[in-house]
Enzyme design. Structure first.
Site, mmCIF file in Angstrom:
data_model
loop_
_atom_site.group_PDB
_atom_site.id
_atom_site.type_symbol
_atom_site.label_atom_id
_atom_site.label_comp_id
_atom_site.label_asym_id
_atom_site.label_seq_id
_atom_site.Cartn_x
_atom_site.Cartn_y
_atom_site.Cartn_z
ATOM 1 N N TYR A 71 0.865 -1.183 0.000
ATOM 2 C CA TYR A 71 0.000 0.000 0.000
ATOM 3 C C TYR A 71 0.899 1.231 0.000
ATOM 4 O O TYR A 71 1.291 1.749 1.052
ATOM 5 C CB TYR A 71 -0.880 0.031 1.252
ATOM 6 C CG TYR A 71 -2.016 -0.968 1.285
ATOM 7 C CD1 TYR A 71 -2.332 -1.765 0.195
ATOM 8 C CD2 TYR A 71 -2.791 -1.107 2.435
ATOM 9 C CE1 TYR A 71 -3.370 -2.672 0.247
ATOM 10 C CE2 TYR A 71 -3.842 -2.011 2.495
ATOM 11 C CZ TYR A 71 -4.124 -2.794 1.399
ATOM 12 O OH TYR A 71 -5.161 -3.683 1.465
ATOM 13 N N GLY A 238 -13.513 -0.288 -11.271
ATOM 14 C CA GLY A 238 -14.088 0.816 -12.019
ATOM 15 C C GLY A 238 -15.600 0.855 -11.985
ATOM 16 O O GLY A 238 -16.264 -0.104 -11.622
#
Length: 318
Positions: A71, A238
């Site tokens: 991350y 998305g």
């Protein structure tokens, strides 16, 4: 009678606790991915704001933070932010991390780590977090998520390597992420599994049966992207899932809550072993997420929400 959820101080203990192996955690935690900003964001999140989120989370009783060495964006690392914001760590704080995926300096994902490379990833997390061991380590499996045809190969060699690191004292508890039920069963035959992290939420129900299986074995089910499917830019897949927006909004209005809070509350209603780790880089959104642990949905509301998409197997008791 209409109630207002967001008028009292949020408390991460409001939804109760669960055991992650030898660690007791409040069921509402924090996911660290969004502290650095998502890879597709034009500008990374401000460092001071992310540190403020972490410190406020602990003030509100969050004692379960999910992170990973991968991350990061060029100017931010979730593990470094956690280390800076929260050391010295409280005795009750559980930091869960994950290994398997690897990213190059430019941010691109590389081939999944081989079993013999997992020790290096565990040690990397230990160094970045400033610990001498890791509370919980998840083996993050494969590259495809729910609805994309997750990889079905055996996890035994990789999970066995982590089990050896547990025996060596580098890891206290093991979990597994992005897996199928048969892979959980395989992992359980190698070493105790304290949690499963999979994509799951109100309109992403592929793992209903896995939620049930985890409950039967006393294993925490820790969904990721449980809210993100309905938030623009929150999911790497998305688009925005608009399924049930009107129904969710109606339930939210009845409680003086936000749609995101209703989605989190629905997730927590799936069973006492289900934990929440919503991610955010905003103190305001953090407080709303924590407050969702106190939201109690009625049977009629749960019936409406449960019916938004076809159930994919047995559901857990409420």
């Amino acid at each position: 009678m209409t109630t207002t959820l967001n008028t009292v101080t949020p408390d991460a203990a409001a939804a109760g606790t669960w055991q992650l192996g030898d660690r007791t955690v409040n069921r509402v935690g924090l996911g660290a991915m969004r502290l650095v900003g998502m890879p597709w964001d034009e500008v990374p999140r401000g460092r001071a704001g992310s540190i403020a989120v972490l410190r406020r989370a602990v003030e509100l009783g969050v004692n379960h933070i999910d992170t990973a060495a991968f991350y990061f964006v060029p100017l931010r690392s979730a593990n470094e932010l956690i280390s800076t914001a929260l050391q010295p760590y409280g005795d009750d704080l559980t930091i869960t991390t994950k290994v398997g995926p690897s990213r190059a300096r430019d941010g691109g994902f590389e081939a999944m780590a081989r079993p013999d490379q997992l020790r290096g990833q565990v040690e990397e997390n230990i160094r970045q977090l400033g610990r001498d061991h890791l509370d919980v380590v998840n083996l993050r499996w494969g590259t495809r998520m729910a609805g994309e045809g997750r990889e079905v190969e055996s996890v035994a060699e990789h999970f066995g390597a982590l089990a050896e690191l547990r025996e060596a004292g580098l890891i206290r508890n093991l979990g597994i992420s992005n897996i199928l039920p048969e892979q959980l069963t395989e992992a359980m035959s190698i070493a105790p599994v304290v949690c499963v992290q999979n994509q799951y939420g109100l309109t992403s129900r592929e793992d209903d049966a896995l939620v049930t299986l985890c409950g039967e074995h006393g294993i925490a089910f820790v969904p990721f992207f449980s809210v993100g499917a309905a938030v623009p830019g929150a999911s790497p897949q998305g688009g925005v899932d608009e399924t049930g927006q009107a129904e969710v909004a109606a339930v939210a209005a009845a409680h003086g809550a936000t749609p995101a809070q209703v989605r989190l509350a629905w997730t927590l209603h799936r069973g006492p072993h289900v934990l929440a780790i919503p991610g955010t880089g905003s103190v305001t959104h953090l407080e709303e997420n924590v407050a969702a642990g106190a939201l109690r949905l009625s049977e009629d509301e749960l019936t409406v929400l449960d019916g938004l998409v076809p159930a994919a197997g047995a559901s857990t008791p409420r």
